[in-house]
Design a protein around this motif. Structure first.
Motif, short mmCIF file in Angstrom:
data_model
loop_
_atom_site.label_atom_id
_atom_site.label_comp_id
_atom_site.label_asym_id
_atom_site.label_seq_id
_atom_site.Cartn_x
_atom_site.Cartn_y
_atom_site.Cartn_z
N ALA A 104 0.82 -1.22 0.00
CA ALA A 104 0.00 0.00 0.00
C ALA A 104 0.85 1.27 0.00
O ALA A 104 0.38 2.33 -0.43
CB ALA A 104 -0.92 0.00 1.22
N ASP A 105 2.10 1.18 0.48
CA ASP A 105 2.85 2.44 0.68
C ASP A 105 3.12 3.23 -0.60
O ASP A 105 3.02 4.47 -0.59
CB ASP A 105 4.14 2.21 1.50
CG ASP A 105 4.99 1.08 0.94
OD1 ASP A 105 4.43 0.13 0.38
OD2 ASP A 105 6.23 1.15 1.05
N PRO A 106 3.39 2.60 -1.76
CA PRO A 106 3.59 3.43 -2.96
C PRO A 106 2.32 4.21 -3.33
O PRO A 106 2.40 5.40 -3.66
CB PRO A 106 3.94 2.41 -4.05
CG PRO A 106 4.41 1.20 -3.31
CD PRO A 106 3.65 1.17 -2.04
N VAL A 107 1.19 3.54 -3.24
CA VAL A 107 -0.07 4.22 -3.59
C VAL A 107 -0.39 5.29 -2.56
O VAL A 107 -0.88 6.38 -2.91
CB VAL A 107 -1.20 3.17 -3.70
CG1 VAL A 107 -2.55 3.84 -3.75
CG2 VAL A 107 -1.00 2.33 -4.93
N ALA A 108 -0.10 5.01 -1.29
CA ALA A 108 -0.35 6.02 -0.24
C ALA A 108 0.47 7.28 -0.53
O ALA A 108 -0.03 8.40 -0.41
CB ALA A 108 0.00 5.44 1.13
#
Ligand code: FAD
Length: 324
Positions: free
Chosen positions: A311-315
């Motif tokens: 999730a961190d890249p999209v966040a």
């Protein structure tokens, strides 16, 4: 609500996600943490990919090598049930031609119906998989168009083999709701001879009953804009949701074009090459954020992110797009 209803009733563009089931036998904890992280963006739906069985070579405890056929990432159906009932987010399972007979497809649809899942993305599936077990009288769908036709018949209450059933009419089946999405390729599917042929194939999928299109990932919005325009000129009127991916590693500069037949613009390549390793994801997030902002400003109904397992890249990207 189904995907089409979400699109029709939206008051503003929304964000949706695609995730991938864990490897065979892996713990579900990471996946739940991923969905927890994605849920805060209030996606109306989350897609869950599907994977056909492939041959694998494994070592037995006695040390000999065995070849067997195995689905590396099973679990699409279970994850759909979890997302829909634990998180209240509509689940969109991917359904494939590759690796499944039409009978297995029908069973899957019936299971989805029991679970209250009313969305599917109908796909041919990645090639180089094994054939489903062939039994006399049991067939597979060859193209996504065939699969859409089968799902469309199912949602009208028509099951397989009804006409040929010598035992007489079966239990009547009522129409079963099912919203059907299909894939579109702004830069052309790699096996299509031309863009014209590719859009004609998409038109056939829509004519067969598809309700909307999600695109393959692209890193240059001009591809999406001209694809939508050409689709409209060819009479494809259903919503076309752009698919974006946040580039996270230098390696993807080669891998993504090779696997997904998408162009990485020189400006993005240059920025990635200039960045230190720990900053590559920031470059990717900034690029995807700018793409998303421009797409929304240009009238895209939603933006679909290929999240896969992190999730961190999209966040990072969404932190830069206040409108989504
Ligand atoms: P189709 O629409 O059947 O065909 C693809 C192309 O082949 C067409 O665009 C057309 O150019 C050509 N074609 C089709 N029919 C004909 C015909 N009769 N004559 C001539 N040419 C024809 N793969 C997975 O395995 N699992 C997944 O979960 C998955 N999810 C995906 C999600 C999205 C949004 C996208 C874009 C792709 C996904 N894929 C997935 C990859 C997909 O399975 C592959 O791209 C596959 O090669 C094509 O699938 P399709 O449904 O577009 O096929």
């Amino acid at each position: 609500m189904n995907v089409l209803e979400h699109l029709q009733r939206r008051s503003k563009p929304f964000v949706s996600f695609e995730i991938i089931p864990p490897l065979r036998g892996a713990n579900l904890r990471d996946l739940l943490a991923l969905v927890d992280a994605l849920a805060q963006y209030r996606p109306p739906f989350i897609d869950i990919t599907s994977h056909a069985a492939k041959p694998v070579v494994a070592q037995t405890s006695g040390g000999s090598l065995v070849r067997r056929i195995e689905r590396k990432r099973p679990g699409t159906l279970g994850i759909c049930a979890l997302i829909q009932h634990k998180y209240g987010i509509d689940a969109v399972p991917h359904m494939l031609c590759e690796g499944f007979t039409r009978e297995e497809t029908e069973d899957f649809l019936i299971e989805l119906h029991y679970l209250g899942v009313e969305n599917v993305l109908a796909l041919r599936g990645d090639a180089a998989t094994v054939e489903p077990v062939q039994r006399p009288g049991r067939q597979r769908n060859e193209t996504a168009e065939d699969l859409v036709l089968q799902i469309d018949a199912f949602r009208q209450g028509r099951l397989l083999h009804e006409d040929e059933d010598a035992r007489g009419p079966r239990q009547p089946v009522h129409p079963l709701p099912m919203c059907i999405g299909v894939a579109g390729y702004p830069e052309k599917h790699m096996f299509a001879a031309s863009m014209e042929e590719d859009i004609a194939a998409l038109r056939r999928k829509v004519d067969a009953g598809a309700d909307y299109v999600v695109t393959q990932m692209f890193f240059e919005n001009a591809h999406y804009v001209s694809f939508v325009q050409r689709c409209r000129e060819e009479g494809i009127t259903v919503p076309i949701i752009p698919g974006l991916k946040v580039l996270t590693s230098r390696k993807q500069l080669d891998v993504l074009p090779r696997v997904f037949a998408c162009e990485i613009p020189q400006a993005l390549r240059d920025e990635v090459c200039r960045a230190t390793d720990d900053k590559v994801m920031d470059v990717g997030a900034e690029w995807a954020a700018e793409q998303a902002k421009a797409l929304v400003a240009g009238g895209a109904p939603a933006v679909h992110f290929y999240v896969m397992q992190r999730a961190d890249p999209v966040a990072k990207a969404l932190a830069r797009v206040p409108d989504l």
